[in-house]
Write an enzyme that holds these catalytic residues in place. Structure first.
Site, mmCIF file in Angstrom:
data_model
loop_
_atom_site.group_PDB
_atom_site.id
_atom_site.type_symbol
_atom_site.label_atom_id
_atom_site.label_comp_id
_atom_site.label_asym_id
_atom_site.label_seq_id
_atom_site.Cartn_x
_atom_site.Cartn_y
_atom_site.Cartn_z
ATOM 1 N N LYS A 135 -35.928 19.185 7.371
ATOM 2 C CA LYS A 135 -35.515 17.816 7.024
ATOM 3 C C LYS A 135 -35.261 17.067 8.322
ATOM 4 C CE LYS A 135 -34.649 15.430 3.231
ATOM 5 N NZ LYS A 135 -35.158 15.640 1.862
ATOM 6 N N ASP A 152 -38.056 10.252 2.153
ATOM 7 C CA ASP A 152 -36.784 10.520 1.467
ATOM 8 C C ASP A 152 -36.110 9.151 1.394
ATOM 9 O OD1 ASP A 152 -34.968 12.922 0.522
ATOM 10 O OD2 ASP A 152 -33.613 11.646 1.642
HETATM 11 P P1 NDP Z 1 -34.989 5.407 -2.001
HETATM 12 O O1 NDP Z 1 -34.602 4.973 -0.647
HETATM 13 O O2 NDP Z 1 -36.309 4.982 -2.536
HETATM 14 O O3 NDP Z 1 -33.899 4.977 -3.055
HETATM 15 C C1 NDP Z 1 -32.586 5.370 -2.900
HETATM 16 C C2 NDP Z 1 -31.749 4.718 -3.986
HETATM 17 O O4 NDP Z 1 -30.452 5.279 -3.962
HETATM 18 C C3 NDP Z 1 -31.580 3.224 -3.778
HETATM 19 O O5 NDP Z 1 -31.398 2.611 -5.017
HETATM 20 C C4 NDP Z 1 -30.318 3.185 -2.931
HETATM 21 O O6 NDP Z 1 -29.610 1.958 -3.004
HETATM 22 C C5 NDP Z 1 -29.495 4.281 -3.560
HETATM 23 N N1 NDP Z 1 -28.602 4.855 -2.567
HETATM 24 C C6 NDP Z 1 -28.929 5.385 -1.374
HETATM 25 N N2 NDP Z 1 -27.842 5.777 -0.713
HETATM 26 C C7 NDP Z 1 -26.803 5.472 -1.505
HETATM 27 C C8 NDP Z 1 -25.428 5.643 -1.372
HETATM 28 N N3 NDP Z 1 -24.881 6.194 -0.265
HETATM 29 N N4 NDP Z 1 -24.627 5.246 -2.410
HETATM 30 C C9 NDP Z 1 -25.190 4.690 -3.521
HETATM 31 N N5 NDP Z 1 -26.504 4.500 -3.686
HETATM 32 C C10 NDP Z 1 -27.291 4.894 -2.699
HETATM 33 O O7 NDP Z 1 -34.879 6.992 -1.988
HETATM 34 P P2 NDP Z 1 -35.478 8.062 -3.024
HETATM 35 O O8 NDP Z 1 -35.576 7.469 -4.372
HETATM 36 O O9 NDP Z 1 -36.670 8.653 -2.392
HETATM 37 O O10 NDP Z 1 -34.347 9.187 -2.996
HETATM 38 C C11 NDP Z 1 -33.288 9.250 -3.944
HETATM 39 C C12 NDP Z 1 -32.727 10.656 -3.986
HETATM 40 O O11 NDP Z 1 -33.758 11.568 -4.389
HETATM 41 C C13 NDP Z 1 -32.201 11.210 -2.658
HETATM 42 O O12 NDP Z 1 -31.106 12.069 -2.919
HETATM 43 C C14 NDP Z 1 -33.378 12.033 -2.132
HETATM 44 O O13 NDP Z 1 -32.954 13.034 -1.229
HETATM 45 C C15 NDP Z 1 -33.880 12.626 -3.438
HETATM 46 N N6 NDP Z 1 -35.259 13.123 -3.438
HETATM 47 C C16 NDP Z 1 -36.287 12.309 -3.062
HETATM 48 C C17 NDP Z 1 -37.580 12.784 -3.106
HETATM 49 C C18 NDP Z 1 -38.757 11.925 -2.793
HETATM 50 O O14 NDP Z 1 -39.877 12.394 -2.943
HETATM 51 N N7 NDP Z 1 -38.586 10.693 -2.372
HETATM 52 C C19 NDP Z 1 -37.876 14.166 -3.510
HETATM 53 C C20 NDP Z 1 -36.717 14.911 -3.957
HETATM 54 C C21 NDP Z 1 -35.467 14.380 -3.895
HETATM 55 P P3 NDP Z 1 -29.763 0.868 -1.830
HETATM 56 O O15 NDP Z 1 -31.053 0.182 -2.101
HETATM 57 O O16 NDP Z 1 -28.570 -0.002 -2.005
HETATM 58 O O17 NDP Z 1 -29.743 1.615 -0.535
HETATM 59 O O1 2IT Z 2 -35.975 16.190 -0.964
HETATM 60 C C1 2IT Z 2 -37.208 16.313 -1.069
HETATM 61 O O2 2IT Z 2 -37.731 17.272 -1.643
HETATM 62 C C2 2IT Z 2 -38.049 15.269 -0.476
HETATM 63 N N1 2IT Z 2 -37.528 14.282 0.029
HETATM 64 C C3 2IT Z 2 -39.545 15.430 -0.458
HETATM 65 C C4 2IT Z 2 -39.973 16.315 0.674
HETATM 66 C C5 2IT Z 2 -41.455 16.394 0.890
HETATM 67 O O3 2IT Z 2 -41.831 17.044 1.873
HETATM 68 O O4 2IT Z 2 -42.242 15.851 0.111
#
Ligand code: NDP
Ligand code: 2IT
Length: 444
Positions: A124, A164
């Site tokens: 990461k 992420d």
């Molecule tokens: P994005 O940046 O696209 O979206 C994040 C969302 O969460 C936004 O709505 C953001 O609000 C909100 N957010 C972020 N930080 C905070 C916080 N500290 N408190 C409250 N709300 C918060 O990210 P993703 O959708 O990609 O990721 C969301 C989650 O999913 C994370 O935990 C990530 O690790 C996990 N994840 C992502 C993967 C991926 O493929 N993208 C894969 C597996 C897990 P704001 O716009 O106000 O910042």
């Molecule tokens: O938390 C996760 O699994 C991710 N943000 C995706 C990682 C990846 O390599 O696609």
């Protein structure tokens, strides 16, 4: 294994890293019994070698903003474990990013990637840079500066980053462009790339869709239909958007979404048209979720999370520790019977204990959100064979992987009374594969 001693040693050696300690403690508590059946693990000090990352890179990132001012941020890459394949995991850009958060994410990623059935180790990275409020040019300059440090540590067979929080298609594009310029190779060292330059169909959708596929598997064990179920989703980014999209297509009713400022509650449910508004609001306008409530005249609650709203199913898809003990009790009191985690570690230890005590369907992130990195793995395969698969092909593979992960969780997590403890199941299944690979490869 003496879990207490391992944890106190880690806390002494790595103080002030609470998220990292939290993630390690959750895994160790659940794998202890299985681990102790294998005295050879202890002899090879497997647990310390598995908890401490292989290496950590820390660097300063300097860039120039639109006003001509020189800005500095911190950059990191954690290469946690590569026993089963190249380090693999996303990059997070958010003002809260620090070593503790990235170490917890890299640790979790190692077990998650093990569950995917694909050959990927765990890593990461990220920065305390926040893309919010920055111009495209500022984001580009930052990404380029970040990669001029990162590029020498990554490669198609060594370490493959992705997105992420705060890192989506735009950021991956800018980072990959600079990576290629520095490394002079073009074999896809990032995943989540644009479709025109080696990206995979279904990668943007994969985490959200995968979480819903996992939820369907859990519901199947109880003979419950998803149709008309009321779902509370948090977040409004990549994972939340595609979770809601798949839920709507299956006839579920999504009543909440959120961002870091607050949440909306729409008792009529978010439909296709309203979701299109959110896609535009969040991905193009880069606005706030409050504007949804203004557009559709529904409730907006500033500074709060959606867990007090009545729902059947909760799908936290924002960030770590966003469901605490009180939130969990509120969900249960309102009749919530399933929680499937899109985010990484969104539930605190107290919340997890509540869910397991109540014996509801509860899927931890490392199982339920593994669809994202799974399709990243499939993107790596397509890059290697220099072919692109169809949407149907990738989606079918994603569904089959999520079913496989559910089966692994059941194998190690099913209790005598029939209750499936997905926390234990995911941790033990993920651990055993990495442990066997490490044992076979000697003391490193
Ligand atoms: P994005 O940046 O696209 O979206 C994040 C969302 O969460 C936004 O709505 C953001 O609000 C909100 N957010 C972020 N930080 C905070 C916080 N500290 N408190 C409250 N709300 C918060 O990210 P993703 O959708 O990609 O990721 C969301 C989650 O999913 C994370 O935990 C990530 O690790 C996990 N994840 C992502 C993967 C991926 O493929 N993208 C894969 C597996 C897990 P704001 O716009 O106000 O910042
Ligand atoms: O938390 C996760 O699994 C991710 N943000 C995706 C990682 C990846 O390599 O696609």
């Amino acid at each position: 294994m003496d879990v207490k001693k391992v944890l106190s040693d880690l806390k002494r050696r790595f103080p002030n890293e609470p998220e990292y300690h939290q993630a390690v403690e959750e895994v160790l508590m659940t794998i202890e019994d299985e681990y102790n059946k294998h005295p050879e693990f202890e002899k090879y000090n497997l647990i310390e070698r598995l908890c401490i990352p292989d290496r950590v890179f820390t660097f300063r990132v300097t860039w120039v903003d639109d006003k001509g001012q020189v800005q500095t941020n911190m950059g990191y890459r954690i290469q946690h474990n590569n026993a089963i394949g190249p380090y693999k995991g996303g990059i997070r850009f958010h003002s809260s990013v620090n070593l503790s958060i990235l170490k917890f994410l890299a640790f979790e990623q190692t077990f998650k990637n093990s569950l995917t059935t694909l050959p990927m180790g765990g890593g990461k990275g990220g920065s305390d840079f926040s893309p919010r409020g920055k111009s495209d040019m500022e984001v580009m300059r930052f990404c380029q500066a970040f990669v001029t440090e990162l590029w020498r540590h990554i490669g198609p067979q060594t370490d493959v980053p992705a997105g992420d929080i705060g890192v989506g298609g735009r950021e991956v594009g800018y980072m990959y462009g600079m990576y290629k310029k520095m490394a002079l190779e073009n074999t896809g060292t990032f995943t989540g790339k644009g479709l025109e330059f080696g990206g995979s169909l279904v990668r943007p959708e994969a985490t959200g869709y995968g979480n819903v596929y996992f939820l369907l598997e859990m519901l199947k064990t109880k003979g419950i239909d998803i149709k008309d179920k009321v779902v509370a989703v948090s977040g409004s980014g990549n994972v939340a958007q595609y979770t809601v999209k798949k839920l709507i297509s299956l006839g579920a009713k999504v009543v909440t979404m959120s961002d870091s400022n607050g949440y909306i509650y729409d008792p009529d449910g978010i439909d296709e048209e309203k979701l299109a508004f959110i896609f535009n609001l969040k991905n193009i306008q880069r606005g706030r979720i409050r504007e949804y409530a203004e557009q559709y005249g529904c409730k907006y609650v500033e500074g709060a999370r959606p867990w007090n709203e009545k729902c059947d199913i909760a799908m936290p898809s924002a960030t770590q520790n966003e469901i605490d003990g009180d939130d969990a009790r509120a969900l249960l009191a309102n009749g919530c019977f399933a929680v499937s985690e899109g985010a990484n570690m969104p539930s605190t230890p107290e919340a997890i204990a509540e869910f397991l005590n109540a014996k509801i369907l509860y899927a931890p992130g490392k199982a339920a959100n593994a669809g994202g990195v799974s399709v990243s793995g499939l993107e790596m395969t397509q890059n290697s064979i220099k072919l692109s698969w169809s949407r149907e092909e990738v989606d079918a593979k994603l569904q089959s992987i999520m079913k496989d992960i559910h089966a692994q969780c059941t194998l190690y997590g099913k209790q005598e009374d029939g209750y499936i403890n997905y926390v234990k199941g995911a941790n033990v299944a993920g651990f055993m594969k990495v442990a066997k690979a490490m044992m076979a490869q000697g003391i490193l």
